[in-house]
Design an enzyme around this catalytic site. Structure first.
Site, PDB file in Angstrom:
ATOM      1  N   ARG A 108      30.653  49.232  -4.640  1.00 10.67           N
ATOM      2  CA  ARG A 108      30.524  47.711  -4.237  1.00 10.67           C
ATOM      3  C   ARG A 108      29.420  47.541  -3.180  1.00 10.67           C
ATOM      4  O   ARG A 108      29.425  48.250  -2.378  1.00 10.67           O
ATOM      5  CB  ARG A 108      31.934  47.170  -3.932  1.00 10.67           C
ATOM      6  CG  ARG A 108      33.083  47.341  -4.709  1.00 10.67           C
ATOM      7  CD  ARG A 108      34.356  46.645  -3.661  1.00 10.67           C
ATOM      8  NE  ARG A 108      35.368  46.870  -4.346  1.00 10.67           N
ATOM      9  CZ  ARG A 108      36.300  46.094  -4.901  1.00 10.67           C
ATOM     10  NH1 ARG A 108      35.812  44.833  -5.043  1.00 10.67           N
ATOM     11  NH2 ARG A 108      37.274  46.465  -5.783  1.00 10.67           N
ATOM     12  N   HIS A 468      10.285   8.554   7.732  1.00 16.64           N
ATOM     13  CA  HIS A 468      10.919   7.250   7.965  1.00 16.64           C
ATOM     14  C   HIS A 468      12.230   7.052   7.227  1.00 16.64           C
ATOM     15  O   HIS A 468      13.298   6.767   7.823  1.00 16.64           O
ATOM     16  CB  HIS A 468       9.811   6.106   7.950  1.00 16.64           C
ATOM     17  CG  HIS A 468      10.454   4.885   7.780  1.00 16.64           C
ATOM     18  ND1 HIS A 468      10.085   3.984   6.628  1.00 16.64           N
ATOM     19  CD2 HIS A 468      11.228   4.356   8.587  1.00 16.64           C
ATOM     20  CE1 HIS A 468      10.677   2.773   6.740  1.00 16.64           C
ATOM     21  NE2 HIS A 468      11.366   2.891   7.955  1.00 16.64           N
ATOM     22  N   ARG A 574      14.832   2.443  19.173  1.00 16.54           N
ATOM     23  CA  ARG A 574      13.522   2.332  18.621  1.00 16.54           C
ATOM     24  C   ARG A 574      13.320   0.748  18.441  1.00 16.54           C
ATOM     25  O   ARG A 574      13.745   0.379  17.654  1.00 16.54           O
ATOM     26  CB  ARG A 574      13.353   3.057  17.505  1.00 16.54           C
ATOM     27  CG  ARG A 574      13.481   4.668  17.460  1.00 16.54           C
ATOM     28  CD  ARG A 574      13.164   5.251  16.284  1.00 16.54           C
ATOM     29  NE  ARG A 574      12.949   6.651  16.168  1.00 16.54           N
ATOM     30  CZ  ARG A 574      13.844   7.561  15.887  1.00 16.54           C
ATOM     31  NH1 ARG A 574      15.122   7.310  15.717  1.00 16.54           N
ATOM     32  NH2 ARG A 574      13.399   8.890  16.130  1.00 16.54           N
ATOM     33  N   ARG A 657      13.206   1.856  24.223  1.00 16.40           N
ATOM     34  CA  ARG A 657      12.038   2.319  23.973  1.00 16.40           C
ATOM     35  C   ARG A 657      11.051   1.229  23.871  1.00 16.40           C
ATOM     36  O   ARG A 657      11.253   0.433  22.757  1.00 16.40           O
ATOM     37  CB  ARG A 657      11.750   3.535  23.279  1.00 16.40           C
ATOM     38  CG  ARG A 657      10.539   3.982  23.032  1.00 16.40           C
ATOM     39  CD  ARG A 657      10.226   5.278  22.070  1.00 16.40           C
ATOM     40  NE  ARG A 657      10.395   4.874  20.905  1.00 16.40           N
ATOM     41  CZ  ARG A 657      10.246   5.706  19.782  1.00 16.40           C
ATOM     42  NH1 ARG A 657      10.406   6.891  20.257  1.00 16.40           N
ATOM     43  NH2 ARG A 657      10.255   5.250  18.564  1.00 16.40           N
ATOM     44  N   GLU A 790       6.490  13.814  24.333  1.00 16.12           N
ATOM     45  CA  GLU A 790       6.198  14.130  22.838  1.00 16.12           C
ATOM     46  C   GLU A 790       5.077  14.666  22.315  1.00 16.12           C
ATOM     47  O   GLU A 790       4.633  14.662  21.320  1.00 16.12           O
ATOM     48  CB  GLU A 790       7.041  13.059  21.973  1.00 16.12           C
ATOM     49  CG  GLU A 790       6.252  11.798  22.395  1.00 16.12           C
ATOM     50  CD  GLU A 790       7.066  10.524  21.476  1.00 16.12           C
ATOM     51  OE1 GLU A 790       7.555  10.953  20.247  1.00 16.12           O
ATOM     52  OE2 GLU A 790       6.702   9.511  21.946  1.00 16.12           O
ATOM     53  N   GLY A 811      10.909  13.847  22.726  1.00 17.83           N
ATOM     54  CA  GLY A 811      10.570  13.266  21.740  1.00 17.83           C
ATOM     55  C   GLY A 811      10.218  14.815  20.510  1.00 17.83           C
ATOM     56  O   GLY A 811       9.200  14.911  20.472  1.00 17.83           O
ATOM     57  N   THR A 812      11.091  15.657  20.167  1.00 16.88           N
ATOM     58  CA  THR A 812      10.905  16.777  19.441  1.00 16.88           C
ATOM     59  C   THR A 812      10.278  16.549  18.078  1.00 16.88           C
ATOM     60  O   THR A 812       9.789  17.439  17.528  1.00 16.88           O
ATOM     61  CB  THR A 812      11.942  17.650  19.448  1.00 16.88           C
ATOM     62  OG1 THR A 812      13.201  16.978  19.045  1.00 16.88           O
ATOM     63  CG2 THR A 812      12.313  18.121  20.853  1.00 16.88           C
ATOM     64  N   ASN A 813      10.555  15.105  17.602  1.00 21.98           N
ATOM     65  CA  ASN A 813       9.793  15.154  16.346  1.00 21.98           C
ATOM     66  C   ASN A 813       8.432  15.151  16.412  1.00 21.98           C
ATOM     67  O   ASN A 813       7.592  15.853  15.756  1.00 21.98           O
ATOM     68  CB  ASN A 813      10.314  13.646  15.586  1.00 21.98           C
ATOM     69  CG  ASN A 813      11.746  13.650  15.568  1.00 21.98           C
ATOM     70  OD1 ASN A 813      12.415  14.598  15.265  1.00 21.98           O
ATOM     71  ND2 ASN A 813      12.173  12.408  15.599  1.00 21.98           N
ATOM     72  N   ASP A 814       7.781  14.348  17.277  1.00 25.27           N
ATOM     73  CA  ASP A 814       6.476  14.040  17.488  1.00 25.27           C
ATOM     74  C   ASP A 814       5.832  15.473  18.074  1.00 25.27           C
ATOM     75  O   ASP A 814       5.029  15.917  17.979  1.00 25.27           O
ATOM     76  CB  ASP A 814       6.052  13.083  18.250  1.00 25.27           C
ATOM     77  CG  ASP A 814       5.750  11.696  17.388  1.00 25.27           C
ATOM     78  OD1 ASP A 814       5.126  11.913  16.422  1.00 25.27           O
ATOM     79  OD2 ASP A 814       6.437  10.656  17.690  1.00 25.27           O
ATOM     80  N   CYS A 877      15.875  12.979  22.303  1.00 21.32           N
ATOM     81  CA  CYS A 877      15.998  12.205  21.282  1.00 21.32           C
ATOM     82  C   CYS A 877      15.434  12.272  19.951  1.00 21.32           C
ATOM     83  O   CYS A 877      15.632  11.531  19.184  1.00 21.32           O
ATOM     84  CB  CYS A 877      16.121  10.712  21.897  1.00 21.32           C
ATOM     85  SG  CYS A 877      14.365  10.500  22.169  1.00 21.32           S
TER      86      CYS A 877
HETATM   87  C1  PEP Z   1      10.311  11.647  18.376  1.00 20.05           C
HETATM   88  O1  PEP Z   1       9.000  11.759  18.202  1.00 20.05           O
HETATM   89  O2  PEP Z   1      11.132  12.856  18.241  1.00 20.05           O
HETATM   90  C2  PEP Z   1      11.072  10.574  18.744  1.00 20.05           C
HETATM   91  C3  PEP Z   1      12.154  10.482  18.916  1.00 20.05           C
HETATM   92  O3  PEP Z   1      10.304   9.364  18.390  1.00 20.05           O
HETATM   93  P1  PEP Z   1      10.233   8.713  16.849  1.00 20.05           P
HETATM   94  O4  PEP Z   1      10.769   9.609  16.139  1.00 20.05           O
HETATM   95  O5  PEP Z   1      10.488   7.556  16.932  1.00 20.05           O
HETATM   96  O6  PEP Z   1       8.497   9.170  16.829  1.00 20.05           O
HETATM   97 MG    MG Z   2       7.989  10.048  18.593  1.00 17.42          MG
END
Ligand code: PEP
Ligand code: MG
Length: 920
Positions: A108, A468, A574, A657, A790, A811-814, A877
């Site tokens: 196995r 988005h 936002r 913000r 960010e 802002g860890t997305n940007d 965030c």
């Molecule tokens: C980000 O950039 O992590 C953030 C929280 O801002 P947004 O997603 O609105 O650009």
């Molecule tokens: Mg951002």
């Protein structure tokens, strides 16, 4: 250092790698080397004793990795297997292939993490033409011997040599109908003998070789097959989905066979120490009489509930129950076991931590603490925090079978079904009529958000987890599948195509935002339940965690919902999302257009002033007055929103913000162009002139890289009245809220700061506006001013930025977008799959933080920010604030809080507690 050593270093002696471990040598700690099954079988033989667990040995994962790298068995493996087999034969008192009394073994797979059904297994290995009669004589059971042989020839052909399984199933079906029986177990011995002949003939026909009669050769081929199964398509797919590294390899377990197919006092089964679906404290499971293990899992026969074993074999049942208790106490976790009963004797073949749905995980944790089995901290760690999402959203019924039409990015969890609509207004109209719809769009725009709220779920063919559509859907708790690039959506024809399937408006569809599956089948949905046990777990989590948990909320509704889920404040409101509805959207479009008009008029006025023309001041005043006519309406709306949000949060911190729109989302050129075309067709009038002017303005504002364009703080520097309007609205709302009750805690946040000077200028400006507003109101309120971090530059100069900031919110997305240069909207659909294939990434960096890169920037900024300003408050965030793995990182970096969408708040509370427990 040793003194006086003068001898030359001795020549290194080749030490043979140990590739084979007897079960008695292993333990549960050796999972990496022996795989989960090998390590647990070893551990279990220690706990239950060798008489309960048939003896055997494990070939290590290292041997598999070496084999796969070289394409042949590593040196020494064959000898070590032969030696281990010899020890096994001596302990069993039988030899493999012995014509009189043959030893049979199972072979196995067993990877470090269980991959159920993905890797290969061969049972009854060791039988050949010359020893079937010996087995029959020793067991006094002809039927059993021939059934075992036909199983070996079948499994070996299928698993080791790739002969399709349905070929065997057809033969079995024919044999049953010829014998006039319904079950394999009722086939007469002669039918089994005939099947063996037919299976062997199929083997030689398909492979050009005779079925191997040498058990050593069978074993060698079976071990190779298990190694090779690691690279099979099924296993590769499973690893992608479950993020199991490709370089782990699988171990191979060779174990003395015990036989569940020796008649009515034999059988095989699987059992869970608790109910595997609900987690209720009573064992569950299935078994079959006179069957081998794979009959139970393959579904070829209808299994019986474990409770029935109590009546059938009461002693065995009692023993099994006792063993389940022992194993659960030993492992301190819910277990899932395999067992075989041979002539009334119970053997345990495997145990592992039970995979369980969220509901069962929560129930087990609470019961385990109540029973004194675990402490709260240990109990919390048995829960997979990410799975808790399922308790907050409807899900596909786990038992449902459906055909996957296409797959996209699992962008917002939960399942939804309804009929297809292709526009937001259609979704709104359908909701008003009480119809369930799924909104299907190529991608989404600000205008679509009302449709999000109205639809059951959202499906797009473009975009990824940080797009988005995904952000908004998660915020609202709407299931969403994004970036389903196999779908061709034709909005004008109101249809979409996936392969050969064409779907039109009104056709049914179902999406699973937890897995990314899309189907047209009518899948049953299961509604979420947030019961008492979940509340208990969350209360423990709150006691144990250090990190605060806030929410990203843009509307009073979001804020209230997040409070119910336990959010301790708002980490990100936002403000641009507050305009995501059709009426406000029109206002905002006008605001941006007049902002640009204002900028141009101001430039003219400035020229007049420079030329020392007398009308300069009047020009300034006119420009401002025109702009403020647009802004005042928005100010009133915003003020009312802020007031409701502050009230909903009842004295808890609220980070608002200032506007951060990528302009193309609010001013899409196509929208203005379409309007011009429409008016042109209707025949020109004043409206056409205006529309043309607006289109020209919008075209002049359009940017090649809007995500890197006039966003965030840059907007505030270019068009200060917009931020002035917002600061006034915030302060007025805070003053009004303070009159009504507890003083609100307002934190005003600036987006997309790169330069300390941007922050200094905007801060000075904001403080001035705030002072004026409070003076005009004759009342004061506390507020603080901070910034998003960010952009990579902001991380690198965090100490300078901290000088002007009361708080940082990452802002860890940007930050991910700008540090990695990956578009947050496009990576999942276009790049990710290939990058995962090529092992550049193992998951989206927008989902779990890229610790060595983006994480290092966060760590640096947190440390240098705090050095410059010890009381600096630190939060996050970005979407990573709701991801358990990233939360563990934020705990280690010492942030003060995470902020995530309302539906992620419970997940984040548990993940934050787990991170604290692990850190401790
Ligand atoms: C980000 O950039 O992590 C953030 C929280 O801002 P947004 O997603 O609105 O650009
Ligand atoms: Mg951002």
């Amino acid at each position: 250092m040793e003194a006086g050593r003068t001898t030359a270093p001795s020549r290194p002696r080749a030490v043979a790698t140990k590739y084979v471990y007897d079960f008695v040598e292993g333990s549960r700690e050796m999972r990496e080397l022996l795989g989960g099954k090998g390590a647990n079988v070893a551990e279990m033989s220690r706990v239950l004793g060798p008489e309960r667990v048939p003896a055997g040995f494990t070939i290590t994962t290292e041997a598999c990795v070496a084999y796969l790298a070289a394409g042949e068995e590593p040196e020494g493996l064959a000898e070590q297997v032969a030696e281990a087999l010899d020890r096994l034969e001596r302990s069993a008192g039988k030899r493999l292939g012995d014509p009189g009394d043959p030893l049979l073994v199972s072979v196995r797979s067993g990877a470090r993490e269980s991959m159920p059904g993905m890797l290969d297994t061969v049972l009854n290995l060791g039988l050949h033409d010359g020893c079937v009669d010996g087995l029959a004589a020793m067991s006094a059971n002809q039927w059993f011997a021939w059934d075992s042989y036909r199983r070996l020839v079948q499994m070996f052909g299928n698993v080791v040599r790739g002969i399709p399984g349905d070929l065997y199933e057809r033969e079995l079906t024919a044999a049953r109908s010829a014998a006039g029986v319904e079950l394999d177990t009722d086939l007469p011995v002669q039918a089994l003998r005939d099947l063996v002949d037919r299976f062997k003939a199929a083997f030689s026909q398909r492979t050009g070789e005779e079925f191997p009669q040498d058990p050593g050769e069978q074993l060698r081929q079976a071990i190779r097959a298990v190694f090779d199964s690691w690279s099979g398509d099924r296993a590769v797919q499973y690893r992608r989905i479950n993020r199991i590294p490709d370089d782990w390899g699988t171990a191979v377990n060779v174990q003395r066979m015990v036989f569940g197919n020796r008649g009515q006092t034999s059988g095989s089964g699987v059992a869970f120490t608790r109910d595997e679906v609900t987690g209720a404290p009573r064992p569950s499971g299935d078994f079959l009489v006179n069957a081998q293990g794979e009959d139970v899992v393959s579904g070829v026969r209808n299994t019986r509930e474990i409770d029935e074993l109590r009546d059938l074999m009461p002693e065995v049942y009692a023993e099994l129950m006792e063993i389940l208790g022992i194993l659960e106490r030993h492992y301190r976790d819910m277990q899932d076991v395999e067992f075989t009963i041979e002539d009334g004797r119970l053997y345990m073949l495997q145990t592992r931590s039970a995979k369980r749905p969220a509901q069962a995980a929560v129930r087990f944790a609470v019961d385990a603490v109540r029973e004194g089995l675990l402490g709260r901290d240990e109990a919390l760690l048995t829960i997979d925090a990410a799975s808790l999402d399922a308790l907050l959203h409807p899900t596909f019924d786990p038992a449902a079978e459906y055909r996957v039409l296409a797959r996209g990015v699992a962008a917002s969890p939960g399942a939804a079904k309804g009929t297809i609509v292709f526009s937001a207004p259609d979704a709104v109209a359908a909701a008003e009529e009480g119809r369930d719809v799924v909104l299907v769009r190529p991608f989404t725009e600000a205008d679509d958000v009302a449709g999000f709220a109205a639809a059951r779920g959202i499906l797009t063919s473009e975009g990824g987890k940080a797009s988005h559509a995904a952000l908004v859907a998660r915020g609202m708790g709407r299931p969403c599948v994004c970036g389903a690039s196999e779908l061709a959506i034709d909005l004008s024809a109101r249809s979409m195509t996936a392969g050969d399937t064409v779907l039109r408006e009104g056709d049914p569809i179902a999406i699973n935002g937890t897995t990314g599956d899309i189907t047209v089948d009518d899948v049953a949905l299961v509604e979420p339940e947030m019961g008492d046990e979940f509340a208990t777990v969350l209360a423990w989590a709150d006691e144990l965690r250090r990190l605060g948990v806030r929410t990203n909320a843009d509307t009073p509704d979001d804020a209230r919902r997040a409070r119910q889920f336990g959010a301790e404040g708002i980490g990100l409101c936002r403000t641009e999302h507050m305009f995501f509805n059709p009426e406000r959207d029109a206002l905002v479009k006008r605001m941006f257009l007049s902002a640009e008009g204002w900028r141009r008029l101001r430039a003219d006025a400035q020229q007049a002033a420079d030329d020392e023309r007398p009308d300069a001041q009047r020009r300034f005043d006119q420009a401002d007055a025109a702009f403020w006519r647009e802004l005042s309406e928005l100010q009133a709306l915003q003020r009312a929103d802020f007031e409701s949000i502050l009230e909903a949060m009842d004295g808890r911190p609220v980070t608002i913000r200032l506007l951060d729109p990528p302009l193309h989302e609010f001013l899409p050129v196509e929208h203005f162009r379409a309007e011009v075309e429409r008016l042109e067709q209707e025949g020109g009038d004043d409206r056409l002139e205006t529309a043309r002017r607006e289109l020209a303005l919008v075209e002049s504002l359009s940017e090649a890289n809007p995500m890197l364009g006039t966003r965030g703080a840059r907007l505030g520097i270019l068009y200060p009245p917009i931020y002035e309007m917002q600061v006034r609205a915030i302060l007025e709302a805070a003053i009004a809220t303070a009159r009504g009750g507890d003083p609100p805690r307002v934190e005003i946040m600036l987006p997309l700061i790169a330069y300390e000077t941007e922050l200094r200028l905007l801060r000075e400006f904001m403080v001035r506006v705030a002072e004026e507003t409070m003076e005009a109101a004759g009342e004061r309120v506390e507020y603080s001013v901070g910034t998003m971090i960010e952009l990579p530059r902001a991380c690198l100069v965090a100490a300078r930025i901290a000088h002007y900031a009361d708080f940082f919110s990452f802002g860890t997305n940007d930050l991910t977008q700008t540090a990695l240069g990956f578009s947050r909207d496009d990576i999942e659909a276009r790049i990710l799959a290939r990058y995962i294939d090529r092992k550049i990434l193992d998951r989206s960096p927008f989902e779990t933080i890229d610790e060595p890169g983006v994480g290092a920037l966060v760590r640096l900024a947190a440390r240098s920010g705090r050095e410059a300003r010890p009381d600096l408050k630190l939060g996050i965030c970005g979407e990573h604030g709701g991801d358990p793995d990233s939360i563990e990182f934020f705990e280690r970096v010492g942030l003060d809080y995470v902020s995530c969408s309302p539906y992620r708040v419970p997940v984040a509370r548990v993940a934050a507690a787990q991170a604290a427990v692990r850190a401790a």
